[in-house]
Motif scaffolding. Sequence first.
Motif, short mmCIF file in Angstrom:
data_model
loop_
_atom_site.label_atom_id
_atom_site.label_comp_id
_atom_site.label_asym_id
_atom_site.label_seq_id
_atom_site.Cartn_x
_atom_site.Cartn_y
_atom_site.Cartn_z
N ALA A 13 0.85 -1.19 0.00
CA ALA A 13 0.00 0.00 0.00
C ALA A 13 0.89 1.24 0.00
O ALA A 13 1.88 1.31 0.73
CB ALA A 13 -0.92 0.02 1.22
N VAL A 14 0.55 2.22 -0.83
CA VAL A 14 1.35 3.44 -0.94
C VAL A 14 1.08 4.33 0.27
O VAL A 14 -0.07 4.65 0.58
CB VAL A 14 1.03 4.18 -2.25
N PHE A 47 -7.17 8.70 -4.59
CA PHE A 47 -6.25 8.24 -5.62
C PHE A 47 -6.02 6.74 -5.52
O PHE A 47 -5.93 6.19 -4.42
CB PHE A 47 -4.89 8.94 -5.50
N ASP A 48 -5.88 6.10 -6.70
CA ASP A 48 -5.44 4.70 -6.68
C ASP A 48 -3.93 4.68 -6.49
O ASP A 48 -3.27 5.73 -6.46
CB ASP A 48 -5.88 3.97 -7.95
N ALA A 54 2.57 8.37 -8.72
CA ALA A 54 2.86 9.52 -9.58
C ALA A 54 3.09 10.77 -8.73
O ALA A 54 3.97 11.59 -9.05
CB ALA A 54 1.73 9.74 -10.58
N VAL A 55 2.33 10.92 -7.66
CA VAL A 55 2.54 12.05 -6.75
C VAL A 55 3.91 11.93 -6.10
O VAL A 55 4.66 12.92 -6.01
CB VAL A 55 1.42 12.14 -5.69
N TRP A 56 4.27 10.73 -5.66
CA TRP A 56 5.59 10.52 -5.08
C TRP A 56 6.69 10.88 -6.07
O TRP A 56 7.71 11.48 -5.70
CB TRP A 56 5.76 9.08 -4.60
#
Length: 75
Positions: A13-14, A47-48, A54-56
Motif C-alpha cells: 500500500a502506498v 487516488f489509486d 505519480a505524486v511521489w
Amino acid sequence: MTTGMRNEDEYGAVLSPCIGVCTMDASTGWCEGCLRTIDEIAGWSLFDDDAKRAVWDAIELRHAECMANQAKVKR
C-alpha cells in the motif's frame, strides 16, 4: 523525499507523504512539509496506487528543485 525512501508498507500500500507540517508555500503552491499541491493533498484518499506513486514521483522532482534552488541561494 530522498532516493531509496520506502513509499509503500509491507503489503504494497502506498504511504502518505504527510509529515504533519501542513503549511502551503505561496510561491510554489506546495506544502512545506510534504511538497504536495493542495489538490494532491485533498485527493490523496481517492487516488489509486498508481496515482499516489505519480505524486511521489512529482515530490522527488520538487525536492530536487528545492535543493537546487537552495544551492543557488548559498552561492
